[in-house]
Design a protein around this motif. Structure first.
Motif, PDB file in Angstrom:
ATOM      1  N   VAL A 269       0.860  -1.187   0.000  1.00 27.19           N
ATOM      2  CA  VAL A 269       0.000   0.000   0.000  1.00 27.19           C
ATOM      3  C   VAL A 269       0.890   1.229   0.000  1.00 27.19           C
ATOM      4  O   VAL A 269       1.552   1.546   0.994  1.00 27.19           O
ATOM      5  CB  VAL A 269      -0.913   0.018   1.238  1.00 27.19           C
ATOM      6  CG1 VAL A 269      -1.917   1.152   1.099  1.00 27.19           C
ATOM      7  CG2 VAL A 269      -1.626  -1.316   1.419  1.00 27.19           C
ATOM      8  N   GLU A 270       0.939   1.903  -1.128  1.00 25.20           N
ATOM      9  CA  GLU A 270       1.845   3.048  -1.300  1.00 25.20           C
ATOM     10  C   GLU A 270       1.421   3.790  -2.554  1.00 25.20           C
ATOM     11  O   GLU A 270       1.063   3.165  -3.555  1.00 25.20           O
ATOM     12  CB  GLU A 270       3.274   2.507  -1.411  1.00 25.20           C
ATOM     13  CG  GLU A 270       4.299   3.461  -1.948  1.00 25.20           C
ATOM     14  CD  GLU A 270       4.553   4.636  -1.025  1.00 25.20           C
ATOM     15  OE1 GLU A 270       3.780   5.617  -1.086  1.00 25.20           O
ATOM     16  OE2 GLU A 270       5.507   4.567  -0.231  1.00 25.20           O
ATOM     17  N   ASP A 271       1.450   5.130  -2.479  1.00 21.99           N
ATOM     18  CA  ASP A 271       1.001   5.906  -3.642  1.00 21.99           C
ATOM     19  C   ASP A 271       2.143   6.315  -4.569  1.00 21.99           C
ATOM     20  O   ASP A 271       1.899   6.810  -5.657  1.00 21.99           O
ATOM     21  CB  ASP A 271       0.223   7.141  -3.184  1.00 21.99           C
ATOM     22  CG  ASP A 271       1.032   7.990  -2.226  1.00 21.99           C
ATOM     23  OD1 ASP A 271       1.715   7.411  -1.361  1.00 21.99           O
ATOM     24  OD2 ASP A 271       0.995   9.216  -2.348  1.00 21.99           O
ATOM     25  N   GLU A 272       3.402   6.110  -4.139  1.00 20.53           N
ATOM     26  CA  GLU A 272       4.520   6.433  -5.035  1.00 20.53           C
ATOM     27  C   GLU A 272       4.706   5.275  -6.011  1.00 20.53           C
ATOM     28  O   GLU A 272       5.275   4.243  -5.656  1.00 20.53           O
ATOM     29  CB  GLU A 272       5.809   6.643  -4.237  1.00 20.53           C
ATOM     30  CG  GLU A 272       5.824   7.904  -3.404  1.00 20.53           C
ATOM     31  CD  GLU A 272       6.979   7.896  -2.409  1.00 20.53           C
ATOM     32  OE1 GLU A 272       8.113   7.590  -2.822  1.00 20.53           O
ATOM     33  OE2 GLU A 272       6.722   8.161  -1.233  1.00 20.53           O
ATOM     34  N   LYS A 273       4.258   5.500  -7.239  1.00 20.04           N
ATOM     35  CA  LYS A 273       4.164   4.373  -8.172  1.00 20.04           C
ATOM     36  C   LYS A 273       5.520   3.762  -8.526  1.00 20.04           C
ATOM     37  O   LYS A 273       5.623   2.550  -8.690  1.00 20.04           O
ATOM     38  CB  LYS A 273       3.421   4.823  -9.435  1.00 20.04           C
ATOM     39  CG  LYS A 273       1.957   5.173  -9.138  1.00 20.04           C
ATOM     40  CD  LYS A 273       1.043   4.829 -10.290  1.00 20.04           C
ATOM     41  CE  LYS A 273      -0.397   4.747  -9.839  1.00 20.04           C
ATOM     42  NZ  LYS A 273      -1.144   6.012  -9.891  1.00 20.04           N
TER      43      LYS A 273
ATOM     44  N   THR B   2      12.186   2.640   7.787  1.00 24.22           N
ATOM     45  CA  THR B   2      12.261   4.078   7.530  1.00 24.22           C
ATOM     46  C   THR B   2      12.727   4.336   6.099  1.00 24.22           C
ATOM     47  O   THR B   2      13.673   3.698   5.635  1.00 24.22           O
ATOM     48  CB  THR B   2      13.241   4.740   8.522  1.00 24.22           C
ATOM     49  OG1 THR B   2      12.844   4.382   9.846  1.00 24.22           O
ATOM     50  CG2 THR B   2      13.207   6.247   8.386  1.00 24.22           C
ATOM     51  N   LYS B   3      12.053   5.234   5.439  1.00 28.76           N
ATOM     52  CA  LYS B   3      12.440   5.625   4.078  1.00 28.76           C
ATOM     53  C   LYS B   3      13.661   6.546   4.141  1.00 28.76           C
ATOM     54  O   LYS B   3      13.737   7.364   5.054  1.00 28.76           O
ATOM     55  CB  LYS B   3      11.290   6.369   3.403  1.00 28.76           C
ATOM     56  CG  LYS B   3      10.126   5.501   3.027  1.00 28.76           C
ATOM     57  CD  LYS B   3       9.060   6.398   2.399  1.00 28.76           C
ATOM     58  CE  LYS B   3       7.901   5.575   1.879  1.00 28.76           C
ATOM     59  NZ  LYS B   3       6.880   6.408   1.241  1.00 28.76           N
ATOM     60  N   PRO B   4      14.605   6.495   3.207  1.00 31.12           N
ATOM     61  CA  PRO B   4      14.625   5.528   2.103  1.00 31.12           C
ATOM     62  C   PRO B   4      15.196   4.184   2.552  1.00 31.12           C
ATOM     63  O   PRO B   4      15.986   4.130   3.468  1.00 31.12           O
ATOM     64  CB  PRO B   4      15.568   6.206   1.103  1.00 31.12           C
ATOM     65  CG  PRO B   4      16.508   6.989   1.968  1.00 31.12           C
ATOM     66  CD  PRO B   4      15.739   7.414   3.171  1.00 31.12           C
TER      67      PRO B   4
ATOM     68  N   LEU C 245       2.625  -1.174   4.534  1.00 34.55           N
ATOM     69  CA  LEU C 245       1.690  -0.047   4.563  1.00 34.55           C
ATOM     70  C   LEU C 245       2.419   1.269   4.750  1.00 34.55           C
ATOM     71  O   LEU C 245       3.066   1.503   5.778  1.00 34.55           O
ATOM     72  CB  LEU C 245       0.711  -0.282   5.720  1.00 34.55           C
ATOM     73  CG  LEU C 245      -0.357   0.758   5.995  1.00 34.55           C
ATOM     74  CD1 LEU C 245      -1.299   0.921   4.808  1.00 34.55           C
ATOM     75  CD2 LEU C 245      -1.150   0.363   7.240  1.00 34.55           C
ATOM     76  N   ASP C 246       2.315   2.140   3.761  1.00 36.09           N
ATOM     77  CA  ASP C 246       2.903   3.470   3.890  1.00 36.09           C
ATOM     78  C   ASP C 246       2.013   4.329   4.785  1.00 36.09           C
ATOM     79  O   ASP C 246       0.793   4.176   4.798  1.00 36.09           O
ATOM     80  CB  ASP C 246       3.034   4.122   2.505  1.00 36.09           C
ATOM     81  CG  ASP C 246       3.820   5.412   2.590  1.00 36.09           C
ATOM     82  OD1 ASP C 246       4.751   5.494   3.414  1.00 36.09           O
ATOM     83  OD2 ASP C 246       3.493   6.347   1.831  1.00 36.09           O
ATOM     84  N   LEU C 247       2.644   5.228   5.551  1.00 38.22           N
ATOM     85  CA  LEU C 247       1.852   6.108   6.426  1.00 38.22           C
ATOM     86  C   LEU C 247       1.147   7.202   5.647  1.00 38.22           C
ATOM     87  O   LEU C 247      -0.006   7.526   5.914  1.00 38.22           O
ATOM     88  CB  LEU C 247       2.759   6.739   7.487  1.00 38.22           C
ATOM     89  CG  LEU C 247       2.996   5.908   8.733  1.00 38.22           C
ATOM     90  CD1 LEU C 247       3.934   6.651   9.666  1.00 38.22           C
ATOM     91  CD2 LEU C 247       1.688   5.627   9.441  1.00 38.22           C
ATOM     92  N   MET C 248       1.879   7.807   4.686  1.00 36.39           N
ATOM     93  CA  MET C 248       1.325   8.942   3.947  1.00 36.39           C
ATOM     94  C   MET C 248       0.624   8.446   2.695  1.00 36.39           C
ATOM     95  O   MET C 248       1.264   8.069   1.724  1.00 36.39           O
ATOM     96  CB  MET C 248       2.444   9.921   3.554  1.00 36.39           C
ATOM     97  CG  MET C 248       3.247  10.432   4.739  1.00 36.39           C
ATOM     98  SD  MET C 248       2.209  11.240   5.980  1.00 36.39           S
ATOM     99  CE  MET C 248       1.895  12.785   5.117  1.00 36.39           C
ATOM    100  N   LEU C 249      -0.702   8.445   2.766  1.00 32.14           N
ATOM    101  CA  LEU C 249      -1.500   7.923   1.652  1.00 32.14           C
ATOM    102  C   LEU C 249      -2.655   8.867   1.362  1.00 32.14           C
ATOM    103  O   LEU C 249      -3.163   9.513   2.273  1.00 32.14           O
ATOM    104  CB  LEU C 249      -2.104   6.562   2.022  1.00 32.14           C
ATOM    105  CG  LEU C 249      -1.178   5.378   2.210  1.00 32.14           C
ATOM    106  CD1 LEU C 249      -1.928   4.240   2.873  1.00 32.14           C
ATOM    107  CD2 LEU C 249      -0.597   4.931   0.877  1.00 32.14           C
TER     108      LEU C 249
HETATM  109 CA    CA Z   1       3.126   7.703   0.298  1.00 37.30          CA
END
Ligand code: CA
Length: 228
Positions: free
Chosen positions: A8-12, A101-103, A52-56
């Motif tokens: 689950v992540e919006d950065e394609k 933690t990203k990256p 699961l990404d936090l920022m979605l």
């Molecule tokens: Ca995101």
């Protein structure tokens, strides 16, 4: 069995890279690009693990995690930014299993995923609760008895008596104690009820019921299941 992972992540571009690496390792990968889509897929497809990404968009990772934890123990690995509150993510409020933690690189994520699947496999084995005594297996969850690889049909009372004796192998019980433990305090039977059920169990389980090797008579006292 192939493990199903939901990303689950919006950065394609990140999603594509992770999906590629996870599939290469033999995982089945599904993707959701926002929190709403994630909740739908979690319910319909029951993944074995969620990254699961936090920022979605729409519903953020916190909300998704909270919603999932209301009904499911599925492992969740959170993708976080550096300044995120880790105690909150792993704590009771959200209950994620791990975070990264990203990256990060795909190899790091794979190591975390593998560690979680190893832990859940261990828990599953413990939760199965199967007692093995020689060639006899008593499955305390499924209430199934298998002897030399063959399932033995037992009445529910026979099963209750056998599983009690096997769970306490080596300990001697009087007929009165067995009545109490297996039939319950308010049962109005007598000691012969126990003898009858023991006889039936021996007929089903013992090679020679007249010379039992598993369910033993202790003269003057009662019965016990052979130890070891
Ligand atoms: Ca995101």
């Amino acid at each position: 069995m192939t493990k199903k992972i939901l990303l689950v992540e919006d950065e394609k571009t990140l999603v594509r890279a992770l999906a590629f690496n996870l599939e290469k390792e033999g995982f089945e990968v599904d993707v959701a690009y926002d929190g709403e889509e994630a909740l739908g897929k979690i319910e319909q497809e029951e993944p074995d693990l969620i990254v699961l990404d936090l920022m979605l968009p729409k519903v953020d990772g916190y909300e998704v995690c909270r919603a999932v934890r209301k009904t499911s123990e599925v492992p969740i690995i959170m993708l976080t930014a550096r300044d995120e509150d880790i105690d909150k993510i792993l704590g009771l409020e959200l209950g994620a299993d791990d975070y990264i933690t990203k990256p990060f690189n795909a190899r790091e994520l794979l190591a975390r995923i593998r560690a979680i699947f190893r832990r859940t496999a261990q828990h599953e084995a413990l939760a199965k609760k199967i007692i093995r005594m020689g060639s006899l297996e008593v499955d305390l969850v499924k209430h199934k008895v298998v002897l030399k690889g063959r399932e033995i049909p037992l009445t529910s009372r026979e099963y209750a008596l056998l599983s009690f004796l096997v769970s306490n192998a080596g300990r001697v019980f009087t007929r009165g104690q067995l009545l109490e433990q297996v039939w319950g305090f308010d049962y109005c039977g007598d000691a012969r009820t126990v003898d009858v059920h023991i006889r039936h169990l021996r007929e089903k389980l013992e090679e020679n019921p007249a010379d039992p090797r598993m369910i033993l008579t202790v003269w003057g006292t009662g019965y016990k299941f052979r130890e070891g």
